[in-house]
Design a protein around this motif. Structure first.
Motif, PDB file in Angstrom:
ATOM      1  N   PRO A 126       0.812  -1.220   0.000  1.00 25.64           N
ATOM      2  CA  PRO A 126       0.000   0.000   0.000  1.00 25.64           C
ATOM      3  C   PRO A 126       0.843   1.267   0.000  1.00 25.64           C
ATOM      4  O   PRO A 126       0.459   2.248  -0.652  1.00 25.64           O
ATOM      5  N   GLU A 127       1.973   1.249   0.715  1.00 29.94           N
ATOM      6  CA  GLU A 127       2.749   2.486   0.781  1.00 29.94           C
ATOM      7  C   GLU A 127       3.399   2.845  -0.538  1.00 29.94           C
ATOM      8  O   GLU A 127       3.854   3.955  -0.730  1.00 29.94           O
ATOM      9  N   SER A 128       3.446   1.888  -1.468  1.00 27.19           N
ATOM     10  CA  SER A 128       4.066   2.197  -2.749  1.00 27.19           C
ATOM     11  C   SER A 128       3.044   2.418  -3.860  1.00 27.19           C
ATOM     12  O   SER A 128       3.407   2.660  -4.995  1.00 27.19           O
ATOM     13  N   ARG A 129       1.764   2.297  -3.531  1.00 27.94           N
ATOM     14  CA  ARG A 129       0.760   2.431  -4.589  1.00 27.94           C
ATOM     15  C   ARG A 129       0.454   3.871  -4.937  1.00 27.94           C
ATOM     16  O   ARG A 129      -0.021   4.167  -6.013  1.00 27.94           O
ATOM     17  N   GLY A 130       0.692   4.752  -3.984  1.00 25.84           N
ATOM     18  CA  GLY A 130       0.373   6.152  -4.233  1.00 25.84           C
ATOM     19  C   GLY A 130      -1.115   6.424  -4.248  1.00 25.84           C
ATOM     20  O   GLY A 130      -1.588   7.324  -4.934  1.00 25.84           O
ATOM     21  N   ILE A 131      -1.867   5.615  -3.516  1.00 25.69           N
ATOM     22  CA  ILE A 131      -3.307   5.838  -3.427  1.00 25.69           C
ATOM     23  C   ILE A 131      -3.643   6.284  -2.017  1.00 25.69           C
ATOM     24  O   ILE A 131      -3.256   5.630  -1.051  1.00 25.69           O
ATOM     25  N   GLY A 132      -4.292   7.423  -1.896  1.00 26.27           N
ATOM     26  CA  GLY A 132      -4.637   7.938  -0.580  1.00 26.27           C
ATOM     27  C   GLY A 132      -5.965   7.390  -0.092  1.00 26.27           C
ATOM     28  O   GLY A 132      -6.792   6.945  -0.887  1.00 26.27           O
TER      29      GLY A 132
ATOM     30  N   SER B  73     -12.118  19.918  16.123  1.00 27.93           N
ATOM     31  CA  SER B  73     -13.482  19.384  16.076  1.00 27.93           C
ATOM     32  C   SER B  73     -13.542  18.263  15.043  1.00 27.93           C
ATOM     33  O   SER B  73     -12.580  18.021  14.322  1.00 27.93           O
ATOM     34  N   GLY B  74     -14.697  17.602  14.960  1.00 32.50           N
ATOM     35  CA  GLY B  74     -14.842  16.498  14.017  1.00 32.50           C
ATOM     36  C   GLY B  74     -14.577  16.927  12.578  1.00 32.50           C
ATOM     37  O   GLY B  74     -13.842  16.272  11.845  1.00 32.50           O
ATOM     38  N   GLY B  75     -15.171  18.062  12.181  1.00 30.41           N
ATOM     39  CA  GLY B  75     -14.982  18.542  10.818  1.00 30.41           C
ATOM     40  C   GLY B  75     -13.542  18.932  10.552  1.00 30.41           C
ATOM     41  O   GLY B  75     -12.974  18.598   9.509  1.00 30.41           O
ATOM     42  N   GLU B  76     -12.948  19.607  11.546  1.00 28.04           N
ATOM     43  CA  GLU B  76     -11.546  20.026  11.386  1.00 28.04           C
ATOM     44  C   GLU B  76     -10.629  18.817  11.249  1.00 28.04           C
ATOM     45  O   GLU B  76      -9.698  18.819  10.453  1.00 28.04           O
ATOM     46  N   SER B  77     -10.947  17.785  12.039  1.00 27.15           N
ATOM     47  CA  SER B  77     -10.129  16.577  11.987  1.00 27.15           C
ATOM     48  C   SER B  77     -10.162  15.970  10.597  1.00 27.15           C
ATOM     49  O   SER B  77      -9.130  15.606  10.037  1.00 27.15           O
ATOM     50  N   GLN B  78     -11.355  15.879  10.030  1.00 22.68           N
ATOM     51  CA  GLN B  78     -11.474  15.275   8.717  1.00 22.68           C
ATOM     52  C   GLN B  78     -10.795  16.160   7.660  1.00 22.68           C
ATOM     53  O   GLN B  78     -10.173  15.649   6.736  1.00 22.68           O
ATOM     54  N   ARG B  79     -10.890  17.469   7.845  1.00 22.04           N
ATOM     55  CA  ARG B  79     -10.194  18.371   6.913  1.00 22.04           C
ATOM     56  C   ARG B  79      -8.681  18.147   6.988  1.00 22.04           C
ATOM     57  O   ARG B  79      -7.977  18.145   5.976  1.00 22.04           O
ATOM     58  N   LEU B  80      -8.174  17.968   8.224  1.00 25.41           N
ATOM     59  CA  LEU B  80      -6.741  17.741   8.385  1.00 25.41           C
ATOM     60  C   LEU B  80      -6.342  16.425   7.722  1.00 25.41           C
ATOM     61  O   LEU B  80      -5.323  16.348   7.025  1.00 25.41           O
ATOM     62  N   ALA B  81      -7.171  15.396   7.935  1.00 29.38           N
ATOM     63  CA  ALA B  81      -6.866  14.106   7.322  1.00 29.38           C
ATOM     64  C   ALA B  81      -6.821  14.250   5.803  1.00 29.38           C
ATOM     65  O   ALA B  81      -5.947  13.689   5.129  1.00 29.38           O
ATOM     66  N   LEU B  82      -7.743  15.077   5.284  1.00 31.06           N
ATOM     67  CA  LEU B  82      -7.769  15.321   3.828  1.00 31.06           C
ATOM     68  C   LEU B  82      -6.497  16.045   3.394  1.00 31.06           C
ATOM     69  O   LEU B  82      -5.846  15.668   2.418  1.00 31.06           O
ATOM     70  N   ALA B  83      -6.152  17.100   4.154  1.00 29.15           N
ATOM     71  CA  ALA B  83      -4.952  17.865   3.815  1.00 29.15           C
ATOM     72  C   ALA B  83      -3.741  16.954   3.795  1.00 29.15           C
ATOM     73  O   ALA B  83      -2.879  17.037   2.913  1.00 29.15           O
ATOM     74  N   ARG B  84      -3.683  16.051   4.779  1.00 27.35           N
ATOM     75  CA  ARG B  84      -2.534  15.162   4.876  1.00 27.35           C
ATOM     76  C   ARG B  84      -2.512  14.200   3.681  1.00 27.35           C
ATOM     77  O   ARG B  84      -1.476  13.961   3.081  1.00 27.35           O
ATOM     78  N   ALA B  85      -3.698  13.670   3.344  1.00 25.09           N
ATOM     79  CA  ALA B  85      -3.770  12.751   2.216  1.00 25.09           C
ATOM     80  C   ALA B  85      -3.353  13.450   0.923  1.00 25.09           C
ATOM     81  O   ALA B  85      -2.605  12.901   0.118  1.00 25.09           O
ATOM     82  N   LEU B  86      -3.804  14.711   0.742  1.00 27.96           N
ATOM     83  CA  LEU B  86      -3.481  15.437  -0.487  1.00 27.96           C
ATOM     84  C   LEU B  86      -2.009  15.808  -0.539  1.00 27.96           C
ATOM     85  O   LEU B  86      -1.393  15.851  -1.601  1.00 27.96           O
TER      86      LEU B  86
END
Lengths: 371, 562, 157
Positions: free
Chosen positions: C27-33, C80-93
């Motif tokens: 998974p770490e080499s697939r480049g899929i978030g 907050s919940g929304g902020e957390s998901q935004r951060l997870a998104l930012a990290r994935a991107l």
């Protein structure tokens, strides 16, 4: 999935091979770096208090030999260690085998003759063994010690025969270390063999006495210290944690009251019981180990038997010096409170080696049968 | 897997296999050697061994006594430990981490010190309750409870402290949970049975193998372990007291069987009954209990008193003048211990050795423990049986007696290089590794299990390789368990006695517990006991400091097994 | 979804990405978030510490992109919940994925917020030209977010 397992299998085989290689390499690489060295001396011993740091470093400074001490549990452990390491040449000198183990060590061909010619060792010290495979360095007599403040002829009478101890007044008041696990205990059991052979008409005196002792609630402890420190009322045990003090007679050295007095400002209530053939003469030996560096071992034996070291045995090691003309110090009542038994039990090292299993078996039967 | 990752994966799996193989080899080979040697002397007839054991005056009745005292000890341990765990877990305490440290200290005290401390405390100069045939048995039981109480606290307190309060609140509102007994039956019992039975099994194991406490506190009876200890010096010598070999074999056999079963039961019960209860994110603050100290103070006193009595013993010297004994307060015992004399090394040497061996065993058992724990952890998903077998095998060192391991190590090392006993100074550390690694594994395994799998998965989809995940995700997340495991390893190694006694053969390698024991074993000299107590006090202080540090490090973590 | 990104191995069948067989790629080499249902944030790291797991630079831009500017030093437990998901998104991107998988990332957030977040994520992904797969039970959510919708109905054989 399959692929994953495949990987694991490959890993396993490789790793197993690697383990063996690495371990062998590590072990042989690390361990065998230092081995035979003219300048070293490996002594196998137990807590022999005479072998102090000061004493060892004096020897090292004088001879330039580096001493390593392998310290084991007791005399028996030295024997079994030497047997396990037989033929390896890893050990040079054994200090602390006594005359109950010596013959077995000789039978196993573990020792080699000492080339030293030490003058002035008393003939007494040579009495259990006269050869050159073992040189005596300290000695003492194992016998019964009693609390003279209670065994005073009023509360309890001083035994004049071991049979007295089977009487009602001694019920539960005798503590004896087990011959199976304690060296004073074994010495005392050996003494009773001889004692009853002489004092009883029937062959069964030994067995009958031990059975009667059991019926009289004798306290058998695993080691000397439990008997002396927990149960015996006559010694320093009463100041130790765990003291119970239910026994007024126990097995120790005939000079133990002397040691008590020496530490207590010339006072003790403990006394040794001088009964013919109820005491065992114990000698401890220094022996050159076969295959070891005999030259260095002999140098140490000479040092151990020099006046400057051996004369200190009574205070450093709480045993007699083996040198002619040496006695316990007068100071603090050491000698005054110690006795030399008139007549020790006569048991040879050879007989011990041949019969110890049978005797212990006999002792065990006497203690367990018909309970 | 594929070309990109396979090298690293193979490396990881290889390292794990290597770690497991090395550890099992380290445990199994000495035991095998010892068994073969003893069978060579005693013959391969287990029935005859047990008959000899049962027929010998010194060991007759040992089997029954061992069972009896260890079962009663384990019940006593639970009944003392559970209330303390409850108090500690359900209420807020000032200096919580210090309290937990103090309550844990008994467990890492060398047992000879524990024995001396308990004996001093119960002896005539203090409580005066151990003076005859009628009371020694209960003294032994209390001593075992003292020693093992921290197991109950460590196992039970975390779940008590972190269980989601709504679990109980909800139950209170339901008909079945309106009464205390109802809540106990429907909530607390199911919650507590896994940790309770695990701690029962462990204290059973430790009481079963108890040696120093039994030796000094009991009057006539022996446990199998103490029977082995008194038989082992002459065991394994052909033609000389061969019956001792039989006794050692018989005791080992029974002990191994019984302990294997209880350890297996312990891990089984934990697996079977462990349900995932909702946990509060952190400790749930439950307010103070006004009279809490009425309960906690005696518990703390109970934990610390034997150690305090040892400390007092180090400055109390008995002098006898013309039959009058008097205690004087002096530092003579400390001075004697500091300088070393007779065949004893100076205190500073022993301290340096202890620290050195503790660091070496830490350096080995932490990575080793981590490798094995993560192997078990990942096998839990792919091969459950294998992981259970491994989990159990790593507990094996607890099931073998020191006498057996000692004999085996002697034989094994003699085969590899006989000079090791005088020359190879890291040898004692290897013995420590045998005992500290299982603890490291247990603690880190609990830590690994508590890490949400998604943390690892999220890191993978972010493109982090195995090494990066280890160093940047897992280890930081495991900081708490790792610290606790590390401190535990250090403390265990510092306090280790049984195995060191056998392998720390070169007199220059003496550690603090060995030195304390040597001084304690010196007869007649009135200063020897004070010197022994001084060494033990130094050791206790080191252990308490270590635990306080450990508790601080994990204070904001969820509780694990320890 | 877990098979696509490699966390699970398919019992049978292969996974292809742009015509390339990636079944055996870790998974770490697939480049899929992947965005998890509940955002997986590491409690031992700050907001920007979490981002650094994806890349060592570009944190501010990434945060700005998801509307979390200035929160770099904040501890993740205080989001907050929304902020957390935004951060997870930012990290994935930030790890610059070739594709992004979204495993019901909006389900734990209340309706108002999730509607806004869905819009934002869609815009960001469109802007980057990053293909994405969203799994959801919410048909409305799917309609708002997706260009193409695939229904999976396990009740029929």
């Amino acid at each position: 999935m399959n692929f994953k397992n495949e990987t694991r299998k490959i890993g396993c085989t490789k790793a197993a091979a690697l383990t063996i290689i690495l371990m062998t390499a590590a072990v042989s690489g690390c361990l065998s770096s230092e081995s035979e060295d003219d300048n070293s001396l490996v002594i196998v011993t137990y807590d022999v208090y005479a072998l102090s740091d000061d004493m060892i470093s004096t020897f090292e400074n004088r001879t330039g030999i580096e001493v390593e001490m392998v310290k084991l549990d007791d005399s028996g452990s030295i024997l079994s260690y030497l047997i396990q390491q037989k033929g390896t040449g890893a050990n040079d000198l054994a200090i602390g085998l006594d005359n109950t183990y010596l013959q077995t060590a000789i039978d196993f061909d573990l020792l080699s003759e000492s080339k030293t010619d030490i003058q002035g060792i008393s003939s007494e010290a040579y009495s259990p063994y006269e050869g050159k495979l073992a040189i005596p360095f300290d000695m003492g007599h194992i016998c019964l010690n009693y609390d003279s403040s209670i065994v005073d002829g009023v509360n309890l009478s001083v035994p004049t025969s071991l049979w007295n101890l089977t009487e009602e007044e001694w019920k539960g008041k005798v503590a004896i270390p087990s011959p199976m696990s304690s060296s004073p205990g074994r010495g005392f059991m050996l003494a009773t063999l001889d004692y009853f052979e002489y004092t009883t008409d029937s062959y069964n005196g030994f067995d009958t006495w031990w059975s009667s002792m059991r019926d009289n609630d004798v306290i058998i402890t695993p080691g000397w210290s439990e008997a002396y420190e927990i149960h015996y009322t006559g010694g320093y045990g009463e100041y130790m944690p765990g003291y119970i003090g239910d026994a007024h007679i126990t097995v120790s050295y005939c000079h133990s009251p002397g040691v008590e007095a020496w530490y207590n400002g010339n006072w003790t209530k403990s006394a040794s019981l001088n009964l013919d053939r109820a005491s065992f003469f114990q000698v401890e030996y220094a022996s050159v180990v076969q295959g070891g560096n005999a030259e260095n071992a002999d140098l140490f034996i000479e040092y151990l038997l020099s006046q400057e070291v051996n004369a200190l045995m009574p205070t450093q090691n709480m045993m007699y010096s083996v040198l002619e003309g040496q006695d316990l110090p007068e100071e603090g009542g050491y000698r005054h409170h110690s006795i030399v038994p008139d007549q020790n039990a006569n048991i040879t090292s050879m007989a011990i080696s041949l019969n110890i299993d049978a005797w212990l078996d006999r002792w065990n039967s006497a203690m367990t049968e018909g309970e | 897997m594929n070309d990109l990752g396979s090298g690293t994966y193979r490396l990881i799996i290889g390292t794990r296999t290597l770690a497991i193989a090395a550890f099992l080899l380290l445990i199994a080979s000495p035991i095998a050697l010892a068994v073969f040697r003893l069978i060579g002397v005693a013959g391969a007839n287990p029935r005859a061994w047990i008959e000899t054991l049962d027929g010998n005056y010194m060991s007759a009745g040992a089997i029954e006594f061992t069972f009896l005292q260890s079962i009663i000890s384990s019940f006593a341990t639970i009944s003392l430990g559970l209330p303390v765990a409850w108090m500690l877990g359900r209420y807020e305490w000032r200096m919580q981490s210090m309290i937990r440290a103090v309550l844990t200290v008994p467990f890492v005290m060398p047992s000879i010190i524990a024995a001396m401390g308990i004996l001093t405390l119960t002896g005539d100069s203090a409580l005066g309750i151990r003076s005859n045939e009628g009371t020694w048995f209960w003294t032994l039981i209390i001593a075992h409870a003292w020693f093992n109480m921290s197991l109950v606290i460590r196992f039970c307190e975390p779940i008590l402290a972190t269980l989601d309060p709504s679990m109980e609140e909800q139950l209170r509102l339901l008909p079945a949970g309106r009464t205390i007994s109802g809540r106990i039956r429907h909530l607390w019992l199911p919650v507590l049975i896994p940790p309770l039975s695990a701690s029962f099994c462990m204290s059973f194991v430790f009481s079963f193998t108890s040696f120093a406490l039994v030796r000094w506190i009991t009057i006539r009876d022996n446990t199998l372990e103490s029977v082995m200890a008194i038989s082992s010096p002459s065991a394994g010598i052909e033609g000389y007291m061969a019956f001792t070999s039989e006794i050692v074999l018989a005791s080992s056999l029974i002990q191994f069987a019984v302990l294997s079963i209880s350890l297996w039961l312990a891990s089984r019960i934990q697996r079977e009954l462990q349900r995932q209860y909702p946990m509060a994110p952190a400790r749930v603050a439950r307010g103070h209990f006004d009279y809490g100290w009425v309960f906690m103070a005696p518990a703390l006193l109970f934990s610390i008193a034997p150690i305090v009595s040892v400390a007092i013993g180090s400055v109390r010297v008995r002098t006898v003048e013309s039959g009058r004994a008097a205690d004087t307060w002096s530092l003579d015992g400390w001075e004697l211990a500091r300088d070393g004399s007779f065949s004893m090394v100076p205190l500073s040497d022993a301290m340096a050795n202890s620290i050195l061996y503790a660091i070496i065993s830490l350096a080995i058992s932490m990575p080793l423990g981590y490798c094995i724990a993560s192997a078990i952890h990942s096998l839990e998903r792919t091969n459950r049986r294998m992981s259970e077998a491994l989990d159990f095998a790593t507990m094996a060192p607890f099931a073998f007696s020191a006498a057996m391991i000692g004999l085996g190590v002697t034989l094994g090392v003699t085969k590899l290089d006989p000079t090791a006993f005088s020359q190879f100074w890291p040898l004692p550390a290897l013995a420590h590794v045998m005992l500290t690694t299982p603890f490291a594994i247990r603690i880190m395994l609990t830590g690994l299990r508590s890490i949400d799998r998604e943390y690892d998965e999220a890191a993978r989809v972010l493109g982090m390789g195995p090494l990066a995940r280890l160093t940047r995700v897992r280890i930081p997340l495991m900081k708490g368990p790792i610290t606790v495991a590390a401190i535990f390893c250090l403390a265990m190694s510092l306090g280790e006695f049984g195995a060191s006694f056998i392998v720390a053969t070169n007199s220059d390698w003496a550690t603090l517990p060995l030195l304390a024991d040597s001084w304690r074993g010196m007869p007649m000299n009135p200063l020897a006991e004070a010197a022994s107590n001084a060494v033990a006090t130094a050791l206790a202080v080191m252990a308490i400091l270590l635990f306080a540090v450990a508790e601080r490090a994990r204070s904001n973590e969820r509780g694990g097994m320890f | 979804m877990r098979c696509i990104c490699g966390l699970e191995e398919p019992d049978r069948g292969r996974v292809y990405f742009s015509g390339e067989d990636i079944t055996d790629v870790p998974p770490e080499s697939r480049g899929i978030g992947l965005l998890f249902q509940k955002p997986v944030l590491y409690p031992h790291l700050s907001v920007s510490g979490n981002l650094s797991l994806a890349s060592s630079h570009g944190h501010e831009d990434a945060l700005e992109e998801v509307g979390l500017q200035g929160l770099g030093e904040r501890g993740v437990s205080r989001l907050s919940g929304g902020e957390s998901q935004r951060l997870a998104l930012a990290r994935a991107l930030l790890s610059d994925p070739r594709a992004l998988l979204l495993d019901e990332p909006f389900s734990a957030i209340d309706a108002d917020l999730s509607a806004r977040l869905i819009d934002d994520v869609r815009v960001i992904l469109k802007h980057r030209g990053c293909p994405a797969v969203l799994v959801t039970h919410n048909v409305e959510e799917a309609e708002n977010f997706c260009d193409r919708i695939l229904f999976m109905d396990l009740s029929s054989p």
